[in-house]
Design a protein around this motif. Structure first.
Motif: not given
Length: 367
Positions: A184-195
């Protein structure tokens, strides 16, 4: 009042996890005019509690037992007085789950970090080298708590190469059988939707070392800069403590999040079942050993050692398994007099067997 009507009466608590089962637990206290609420923060003998009437500050003096595992904790559902100055917590409702670690004190007491948790989110920073042994330790405590663990590899944007990132995920998955591993990357949003989907169902506690990016991750899930954030050190990728207390917050997409301070130490606390869950492949192998009490040292017919020799079991995993089991046995022995006596008896038996074996060898040489 029935549990259904009690649920309706306290519907403002639903975003914080209130349901019919909690209404049933609270029902005996309702005729006294008391209120249910969830503890969102504990500080110096007092706690902030969210109730159907709004947030209140309450004193915990009535529920401060000698047992440190029974003190009021963030995530607890409590029964509070409807008014008064000061206002008091009367009692805690029975916990469904509890995340407990051992303290660093010589008394080997347990410390409860969060209560009534459904998911234990272990944050691990990709800004530093992976410490698989520490991840296994967190997971043992998480499984023992009764919560479902999730490993989140934060700062995934620092590993832009997809192949490299996939290998890191695979390494962690090997150390975490049966546990979702999410980069997950809070900076670019990667994986945030899954979490966000994972934590939307129930209560999640966010765990990890200082600098793991927990506060940044919490802000991303909350959609606002609620938690303070400090930059990491360039030297080692570590950070300073930004969260100093455990805080419970309702998430906009559903679910509840408990953020915790960075944990320098995560000592086990009676976590044999959790250790077994983390090392499930070793436990499965152990069931095939010739002897049911095999120590996987030098015994004949040991399936664990056979898997090690065949390259099917990494030596690091076996070493970590042994280390955590020894640590857990020590902590339990300090609090369980009967187990201490059994361990001493086992030591004496093994010592006597060793001496007898030595005597037999000496006798065979002189024969």
């Amino acid at each position: 009042m029935s549990s259904t009507s009690a649920t309706s009466a306290f519907s403002a608590l639903v975003p914080y996890g209130w349901d019919e089962a909690w209404a049933d637990e609270f029902a005996p206290h309702e005729p006294e005019g008391l209120l249910p609420g969830r503890v969102v923060r504990v500080d110096r003998g007092q706690c902030d509690v969210i109730t159907a009437d709004g947030p209140v500050r309450a004193d915990t003096a009535f529920v401060t037992p000698n047992d440190p595992l029974r003190v009021v904790c963030t995530g607890d559902w409590v029964v509070v007085e409807p008014g008064g100055n000061p206002r008091y917590v009367r009692t805690c409702l029975p916990r469904r789950t509890a995340f407990v670690r051992s303290t660093s004190s010589k008394r080997s007491e347990g410390q409860i970090l969060a209560a009534n948790v459904d998911h234990a989110v272990v944050a691990v920073s990709l800004a530093a080298e992976l410490d698989l042994g520490r991840i296994e330790r967190f997971l043992a405590l998480a499984w023992e708590s009764g919560a479902q663990p999730v490993v989140v590899l934060t700062k995934a944007d620092l590993v832009p190469d997809a192949v490299t990132r996939a290998y890191l995920v695979q390494d962690v998955e090997t150390a975490a059988p049966g546990v979702p591993v999410l980069p997950v990357s809070a900076r670019d949003g990667h994986g945030l939707d899954v979490l966000a989907t994972v934590v939307s169902g129930g209560t999640s506690v966010l765990l990890g070392q200082s600098g793991a990016g927990k506060s940044t991750l919490a802000n991303a899930l909350l959609g606002a800069d609620v938690m303070d954030v400090q930059s990491i050190r360039d030297v080692d990728g570590k950070g300073r403590h930004t969260t100093t207390t455990r805080n419970l917050l309702a998430l906009p997409g559903g679910g509840v999040l408990i953020d915790t301070p960075g944990l320098r130490g995560v000592g086990l606390w009676d976590a044999e079942t959790g250790v077994g869950q983390v090392f499930s492949e070793i436990e499965e192998l152990a069931r095939r050993c010739r002897f049911h009490d095999c120590a996987h040292g030098s015994e004949p017919g040991c399936a664990v050692l056979a898997a090690l020799d065949a390259g099917e079991l990494p030596e690091r995993r076996l070493d970590s398994y042994r280390k955590l089991l020894r640590e857990n046995q020590r902590i339990v022995a300090k609090t369980d007099a009967r187990l201490r006596a059994e361990i001493r008896k086992d030591w004496k038996r093994k010592g006597a067997e060793g001496r007898a074996a030595m005597e037999a060898k000496r006798g065979s040489r002189h024969a």
